[in-house]
Design an enzyme around this catalytic site. Structure first.
Site, PDB file in Angstrom:
ATOM      1  N   HIS A   1     -53.902  -5.914   3.207  1.00 32.36           N
ATOM      2  CA  HIS A   1     -53.734  -5.563   4.607  1.00 32.36           C
ATOM      3  C   HIS A   1     -54.847  -4.664   5.118  1.00 32.36           C
ATOM      4  O   HIS A   1     -55.351  -3.790   4.406  1.00 32.36           O
ATOM      5  CB  HIS A   1     -52.386  -4.866   4.828  1.00 32.36           C
ATOM      6  N   ASP A   2     -55.276  -4.955   6.336  1.00 29.86           N
ATOM      7  CA  ASP A   2     -56.243  -4.128   7.066  1.00 29.86           C
ATOM      8  C   ASP A   2     -57.646  -4.156   6.482  1.00 29.86           C
ATOM      9  O   ASP A   2     -58.490  -3.343   6.866  1.00 29.86           O
ATOM     10  CB  ASP A   2     -55.754  -2.675   7.163  1.00 29.86           C
TER      11      ASP A   2
ATOM     12  N   GLY B   1     -55.788  -2.131   0.223  1.00 22.30           N
ATOM     13  CA  GLY B   1     -55.685  -2.037   1.675  1.00 22.30           C
ATOM     14  C   GLY B   1     -56.829  -1.258   2.291  1.00 22.30           C
ATOM     15  O   GLY B   1     -57.369  -0.333   1.690  1.00 22.30           O
TER      16      GLY B   1
END
Length: 264
Positions: free
Chosen positions: A121-122, A139
């Site tokens: 994520h991200d 992340g």
């Protein structure tokens, strides 16, 4: 004309360009948009608010737009955006973002993600990047254009890997890897410039000489960032053709939040 195998499940709200191919046993969710010429070969899951560009090829078992592996995630409608001409091999995973960041994971164009690579994520992955087998990005990791990560290597959360950098196999990246630099071992250490990659990318002899000197100031002389940067800045007058590359290096090392990998 879009080709959807009878065994595939494509939500009626998904947006697929006319010549997308969806192979056997694929699953495409309602908030998915897939661009022209992209092929889902078989057993591919594309879910979440995910936009995939043109001419990507995604192999069996890949999960694209999956929920973040973050216990703070509570179902927020965050996104994943993938560019064009990527090859995403078997069992790769790419997560949508989280509201703790900008709610967005981005992947550029012309990248190769070998089997079992993970983009958390991200993350922000540039273009012309190679992630070899079993590479794991934690992340919020940023990977610059033309970077290469060797098999089984892993990048800690919030780490940055600069443009044209190369990370060796099984390396554990706990700090930033500056542009043009090679890193290896666990924890990762700087191991010189990525000279082979830079030559293949068309860097001139002048640029390579300047970057060698910049690397020497930053690593071999064991200076602090504050001490090394003026010396690297001064190289621009001696090597005007390398000014942009030197500035990229300076901008990177002066904005490192986790520090940069140390020299072996």
């Amino acid at each position: 004309m879009t080709q959807i195998h009878p065994s595939a499940i494509v939500d009626s709200q998904a947006e697929l360009a006319e010549d997308v191919v969806v192979g056997p046993f694929c699953l495409v969710g309602p908030k998915v948009c897939i661009g022209a010429g992209t092929v889902l070969r078989s057993h591919v899951v594309v879910e979440g608010s995910t936009t995939i560009g043109a001419r990507n090829v995604i192999y069996a078992g890949a999960s694209i737009g999956c929920h973040p592996q973050d216990k703070k995630y509570c179902g927020e409608d965050t996104r994943l955006v993938v560019g064009d001409d990527n090859v995403i091999r078997e069992n790769c995973t790419m997560s949508i973002g989280t509201i703790q960041d900008q709610g967005l994971t981005t992947v550029g164009s012309r990248n190769l993600f070998m089997a079992n690579a993970h983009v958390a994520h991200d993350c922000q992955v540039g273009s012309d990047v190679i992630l070899a087998n079993n590479v794991a990005l934690g992340g919020h990791v940023i990977v610059g254009d033309h970077a290469i990560l060797g098999g089984q290597s892993a990048a800690h959360q919030f780490v940055r890997i600069g443009a044209y950098a190369m990370v060796g196999g099984a390396a554990g990246v706990l700090q930033d890897v500056p542009p043009f630099v090679m890193a290896h071992l666990n924890p990762a250490k700087a191991a010189g410039l990525n000279l082979v990659g830079l030559r293949r990318a068309g860097f001139t002899d002048e640029q390579l000489r300047a970057l060698r000197k910049a690397y020497g100031h930053f690593y071999r002389e064991q200076l602090t960032v504050k001490e090394a940067v003026p010396l690297i800045e001064a190289l621009k007058s001696d090597y005007p053709g390398a000014s942009d590359a030197l500035q990229l290096f300076i901008d990177f090392v002066t904005t490192a939040q986790r520090g940069c990998v140390r020299w072996t």
